[in-house]
Structures are given as structure tokens and as C-alpha cells.
Design an enzyme around this catalytic site. Structure first.
Site, PDB file in Angstrom:
ATOM      1  CB  SER A  95      -0.944   0.085   1.433  1.00 27.92           C
ATOM      2  OG  SER A  95      -0.152   0.020   2.341  1.00 27.92           O
ATOM      3  CG  HIS A 118      -3.326  -1.092  -2.782  1.00 27.77           C
ATOM      4  ND1 HIS A 118      -3.443   0.038  -2.723  1.00 27.77           N
ATOM      5  CD2 HIS A 118      -3.042  -1.699  -1.520  1.00 27.77           C
ATOM      6  CE1 HIS A 118      -3.843   0.313  -1.334  1.00 27.77           C
ATOM      7  NE2 HIS A 118      -3.597  -0.687  -0.828  1.00 27.77           N
ATOM      8  CD  GLU A 159      -4.529   2.622  -5.398  1.00 32.41           C
ATOM      9  OE1 GLU A 159      -4.722   3.829  -5.389  1.00 32.41           O
ATOM     10  OE2 GLU A 159      -3.723   2.186  -4.533  1.00 32.41           O
ATOM     11  CG  ASN A 218      -3.145   3.881   1.186  1.00 34.29           C
ATOM     12  OD1 ASN A 218      -4.594   3.712   1.532  1.00 34.29           O
ATOM     13  ND2 ASN A 218      -2.487   2.622   0.886  1.00 34.29           N
TER      14      ASN A 218
END
Length: 281
Positions: free
Chosen positions: A117, A138, A150, A188
Site C-alpha cells: 500500500s 493493491h 489499484e 492512500n
């Protein structure tokens, strides 16, 4: 592609394994610790049983899903996999070790994906003989419920690997976006500062945990407050991830608050440890 290997059987690993098994994949969960594998099996069984109890899944489907997942402490059992997703702790050296082992075990056609991440793909692939085969896949927590994945890649990653990674994620009913190989990727980099600010507010006595979460849910329309979410994700996961991003970027918004560091040191990691910003039975 119908054979998935998952390296790491923690919250993300068992969520990825469960989701894939529900969508027809033959899944092997690998971990170095037998106790962690047993805990993963218990968690997956409990999650599926909850769906059955709520009428969201037939018992026969639950039985088929559980039968599709096997568990091992021998990484060589992953040799025949079509796709492997690594979901171990956010520490560069550990992830590098995983992939240097895997590329000598699996076939050249196997898709090697990391669920990192925060770490950059090029750094994870740095020790590999063939870094062109590593792609970021991800997922978000909880994996069975969250619809986004992702797909992270650099210019060195082979196009066929990127295409297979997208196809794999979509076969699980997920929507994919293409993210840059930059710390935090897209999601993130957007949401870590929000969660860290919520922790700073608690640290500085600005507002209570409950009031912050209520404000986010009723004032911002979030389905879950940032500190509730933090407990689900795991305080250690966020601490290691944001520390890495802060080290790479120097962005003060990504600097972990002292309270977060202290709670991790005390073992207050959230739901998985029984206590984080809230206490759990």
C-alpha cells in the site's frame, strides 16, 4: 487463470484468498507460521458463516468456498500457481525476499503481484532477476466488500503482465484503476493524511474518538469513521506504511503521530489485537 497463491495470511491475505475462492479460484494461502494459517482459516470460516446466517450466501456455497482454499507453510507448494499476490508486512526487505524466492519457484507465465500500500514497485523488484514481471495489485480492506483494486506498474513492467493483473482483479468483480508507482499510489495518498489528522486530534485533546467518528459519518457522509477504519486496517499497517511514505517524500502530512507510534509499541493494533481506538471482545 484459475489458481491463486497468496503469500501472507493476515487480514489482507485471508481476505484476498476468500474473495478469490468465492469467485471460483483454487487458492493456496502460504505463511511461515502455522498458527497464523489456523487463525486465517478461522476468520474466513467465521466471515462466510456470518453471510450464511444473514441469508446472503447458501451453506453449499460456503462449503465450496472453504473446500477451494488450502493452507501451507511450504512456499514451494505455490509452484503451479497462475497468479500470486504477496500480502506480508510493509517492510521492504521482507517483500524483496518473497519475490526473489518466488521467481525461482513458479513458471515464467505466473503473474507476480504485490499488495503493498505504500512501497514503490521498483524498490521491491530491485533484487529480482526479472523485475519486468512484478506488478502492483493493491486491494482494500475488507477485501470481499471493497470494489476497487489499484493496478500499479512502471514502464519496465511487461504489458502482458499488466493486462493479466487487470483481468485477474476484474474476475473477482472488482473495478481497477491504473496507479502511478509513487508512495501511497492514488487512494492512500488521499486518505492517509485524513486518518493521521484524526489521530492527531485525539493526541492533542481536540475531540474524542467517538465524536471524530460521528462527525465523519454524519457530517461528511463517510460509511465509517477514520478511527473505526483505522482499527479495521490495523494501526501497525498504517504506521509502517506512512513511515515509509514520509521517509520517501518528506511530506509532513504523512508523518505518523506520536500517539500512533506509542499504540503500536504497546500492541494496541486494532480489531486484530482486541484493542485500538476501541476495545473489542
Amino acid at each position: 487463470m484459475n489458481k491463486l497463491g497468496v503469500v501472507g495470511s493476515g487480514t489482507m491475505g485471508n481476505g484476498i484468498g476468500q474473495t478469490a475462492a468465492q469467485n471460483g479460484y483454487d487458492v493456496i494461502l502460504y505463511d511461515v507460521a502455522q498458527a497464523q494459517l489456523e487463525k486465517a482459516k478461522e476468520n474466513i470460516t467465521a466471515a462466510l458463516a456470518k453471510r450464511v446466517a444473514k441469508g446472503k450466501m447458501e451453506q453449499s456455497v460456503m462449503d465450496q468456498t472453504l473446500a477451494a482454499i488450502s493452507y501451507t507453510t511450504d512456499i514451494h507448494d505455490l509452484a503451479d500457481r497462475d497468479v500470486i499476490v504477496e500480502a506480508v508486512i510493509e517492510k521492504l526487505e521482507i517483500k524483496q525476499s518473497v519475490f526473489t524466492q518466488l521467481e525461482d519457484i513458479v513458471s515464467g507465465e505466473c503473474v507476480l503481484g504485490t499488495n503493498t500500500s505504500s512501497l514503490e514497485l521498483k524498490d521491491i523488484a530491485d533484487k529480482m532477476k526479472d523485475p519486468s514481471r512484478l506488478v502492483g495489485i493493491h486491494f482494500f480492506n475488507p477485501v470481499p466488500a471493497m470494489k476497487l483494486v489499484e493496478i500499479v506498474h512502471t514502464s519496465m513492467v511487461r504489458e502482458d503482465v499488466v493486462e493479466k493483473a487487470n483481468a485477474f482483479a476484474r474476475s473477482l468483480g472488482k473495478t481497477t484503476i491504473q496507479a502511478p508507482d509513487a508512495p501511497g499510489f492514488v487512494v492512500n495518498y488521499l486518505q492517509y493524511p485524513f486518518r493521521l489528522n484524526a489521530i492527531r486530534m485525539v493526541q492533542d485533546g481536540v475531540a474524542t474518538v467517538e465524536d471524530i467518528d460521528t462527525a465523519a459519518k454524519l457530517g461528511l457522509g463517510h460509511p465509517m469513521g477514520p478511527l473505526e477504519l483505522q482499527d479495521v486496517v490495523g494501526l501497525d499497517v498504517t504506521y509502517y506504511a506512512t513511515s515509509s511514505i514520509y521517509e520517501k517524500t518528506g511530506n509532513p502530512a504523512m508523518q505518523p503521530p506520536e500517539l500512533l507510534k506509542k499504540m503500536v509499541e504497546e500492541g494496541k493494533l486494532g480489531r486484530k489485537s482486541g484493542e485500538g481506538f476501541y476495545k473489542y471482545n
